[in-house]
Structures are given as C-alpha cells and as structure tokens.
Design an enzyme around this catalytic site. Structure first.
Site, short mmCIF file in Angstrom:
data_model
loop_
_atom_site.label_atom_id
_atom_site.label_comp_id
_atom_site.label_asym_id
_atom_site.label_seq_id
_atom_site.Cartn_x
_atom_site.Cartn_y
_atom_site.Cartn_z
CE LYS A 103 -19.75 -90.28 -20.25
NZ LYS A 103 -20.10 -89.56 -20.76
CG PHE A 136 -17.74 -87.11 -15.86
CD1 PHE A 136 -17.99 -85.71 -17.17
CD2 PHE A 136 -16.83 -86.64 -14.90
CE1 PHE A 136 -16.77 -85.03 -17.30
CE2 PHE A 136 -15.65 -86.09 -15.55
CZ PHE A 136 -15.70 -85.20 -16.74
CG ASP A 182 -21.73 -87.18 -23.30
OD1 ASP A 182 -22.76 -88.55 -22.73
OD2 ASP A 182 -21.05 -86.66 -22.93
CD GLU A 226 -14.70 -86.65 -30.69
OE1 GLU A 226 -13.13 -86.20 -29.55
OE2 GLU A 226 -15.31 -85.20 -30.69
CG ASP A 227 -12.22 -86.85 -26.45
OD1 ASP A 227 -13.35 -87.37 -27.27
OD2 ASP A 227 -12.66 -86.31 -24.83
N GLY A 250 -9.36 -83.41 -26.42
CA GLY A 250 -9.18 -85.07 -25.61
C GLY A 250 -8.66 -85.85 -26.16
P1 IMP Z 1 -20.36 -84.99 -26.93
O1 IMP Z 1 -20.37 -83.65 -27.67
O2 IMP Z 1 -21.58 -84.47 -26.10
O3 IMP Z 1 -20.99 -86.09 -27.94
O4 IMP Z 1 -19.48 -85.05 -26.34
C1 IMP Z 1 -18.25 -85.13 -26.76
C2 IMP Z 1 -17.04 -84.38 -26.26
O5 IMP Z 1 -17.64 -84.25 -24.47
C3 IMP Z 1 -15.99 -84.82 -26.18
O6 IMP Z 1 -15.10 -85.21 -26.78
C4 IMP Z 1 -15.41 -84.54 -24.75
O7 IMP Z 1 -14.47 -83.73 -24.98
C5 IMP Z 1 -16.95 -84.10 -23.59
N1 IMP Z 1 -17.03 -85.70 -22.75
C6 IMP Z 1 -18.17 -86.27 -23.51
N2 IMP Z 1 -17.51 -86.77 -22.25
C7 IMP Z 1 -17.06 -86.94 -21.37
C8 IMP Z 1 -16.68 -87.81 -19.79
O8 IMP Z 1 -16.99 -87.90 -19.14
N3 IMP Z 1 -15.25 -87.53 -19.50
C9 IMP Z 1 -14.99 -86.17 -19.83
N4 IMP Z 1 -15.07 -85.92 -20.89
C10 IMP Z 1 -16.25 -85.89 -22.06
MG MG Z 2 -13.46 -84.11 -27.58
#
Ligand code: IMP
Ligand code: MG
Length: 180
Positions: free
Chosen positions: A136, A157, A108, A104-105, A50
């Site tokens: 987010k 999303f 979430d 990080e991209d 990402g």
């Molecule tokens: P977390 O572990 O829930 O914070 O999510 C982090 C990872 O999930 C990010 O590095 C993304 O690769 C993926 N991700 C989270 N939200 C999105 C989204 O809205 N679209 C696409 N990928 C997402």
């Molecule tokens: Mg990622």
C-alpha cells in the site's frame, strides 16, 4: 465473484485468483533471476499467519534450493494497526550467517518490516531482502527497500489469500476489499 460477510463487515471482490497467480509468477521470475546460481541455501522467512498462502504459492515457483523458516508477528486489531509490533513466536530455526528473503503478505505502514529487519540484524544474517505480495504505497512511511513487490493496492482494508479480519477470511482464494 460475490460479496462476502465476515462478522459485522461486508467485503467486495478486488483481485481474482487468476491475477494473483500472474503477479506471483512475475515476482518468482525476478527472485529466480537473482538467486538462480546461488551456492548457499537462502532462507524464505514466512511471516505467520498472513504469508502462509503466498509462501506456499511462491516457493512452488522457485528453482533453487531454499529453506523455509517461520516467525509470527502481530500488530493488527480489527481493520487497523495498533502501531505496536509484537513477536508472538520466535524464529523456528537458527538463521545466523544466512541470506534471508522475508516473505510478507502485505506491507502497510511498514512497522512490521522495520521490526523484521531489526530481528534479522540481531540474529546475524548475512543479507536480507523483502518480498511482499501486496504493497500500500499511500500508507508506507519507512525507508526500508522493498526488493520484490507483486502488486500495489489502494490504502484500504482487504482480506483473503492469507489475509484476515479478526482471524477469518484467510482461506479465500481471491482478495476482497472492505465494502462501504
Ligand atoms: P504494517 O506493519 O502496518 O506494514 O502491517 C503489516 C501487517 O499488518 C501485515 O503483515 C498484515 O498482517 C497486517 N495488515 C496490514 N494491512 C492489512 C489489510 O488490509 N488486511 C489485513 N491485514 C493487514
Ligand atoms: Mg502479516
């Protein structure tokens, strides 16, 4: 900007590239301020896949000597998190004793950031900071400090600028949100 279709889903434009570029300028300024006169060579940790596009755009703007290291973590299936973070590829270089900026991209739920911090501790880094293109706030449930945040978005999303839906959509230069 038009809507785009990826497999079964339609996405509408949310953030044009011009606004993304401005947000990256701002975050690069903050990082430059903090690292400008450093005597070490900080590591930019690109979290694949990402963060590819964000890392490339950000590093062009950094004015100090830095090194890029990558790793790959996965947790998403379709449009939601599985809750389990898997390290699909290890660190591409030794990072012990080094200062690291995680690139990080998107942050979430925060599960990935927590796992990254654990991996960095385990590898004996001297310091780590977090830089994310997108955040987010409504979904974030962790205490890890996010040092550099380029943009906040609603808890929906999105795809584009490196982010995918089942591995497609990463190549879009603009960011799109799931259309309902
Ligand atoms: P977390 O572990 O829930 O914070 O999510 C982090 C990872 O999930 C990010 O590095 C993304 O690769 C993926 N991700 C989270 N939200 C999105 C989204 O809205 N679209 C696409 N990928 C997402
Ligand atoms: Mg990622």
């Amino acid at each position: 900007m038009n809507k785009v279709k990826l497999f079964d889903k339609t996405f509408r434009p949310l953030i044009p590239y011009s606004r993304i570029a401005e947000a990256i300028d701002k975050v690069a300024d903050e990082i430059n301020k903090d690292f400008m006169d450093c005597e070490d060579i900080p590591i930019l940790l690109c979290v694949l896949n990402g963060s590819i596009m964000f890392t490339a755009e950000l590093m062009k703007r950094l004015k100090f000597n830095c090194q890029v290291v990558s790793t790959k973590l996965t947790s998403y299936e379709g449009t939601s998190t599985t809750g389990k973070v898997k390290q699909a590829m290890g660190l591409t270089s030794d990072i012990s004793g080094r200062r690291v900026i995680i690139i990080e991209d998107i942050v979430d739920s925060g599960n990935t950031i927590v796992e990254l911090k654990r991996i960095l501790d385990e590898n004996g880094v001297s310091e780590s900071k977090v830089c994310t293109l997108l955040y987010k706030p409504e979904a974030y449930k962790k205490d890890v400090k996010l040092d550099y945040v380029a943009m906040e978005i609603p808890n929906d999303f999105i795809v584009g600028f490196g982010l995918d839906y089942n591995e497609v959509g990463r190549n879009f230069q603009d960011i799109y949100i799931l259309d309902i």
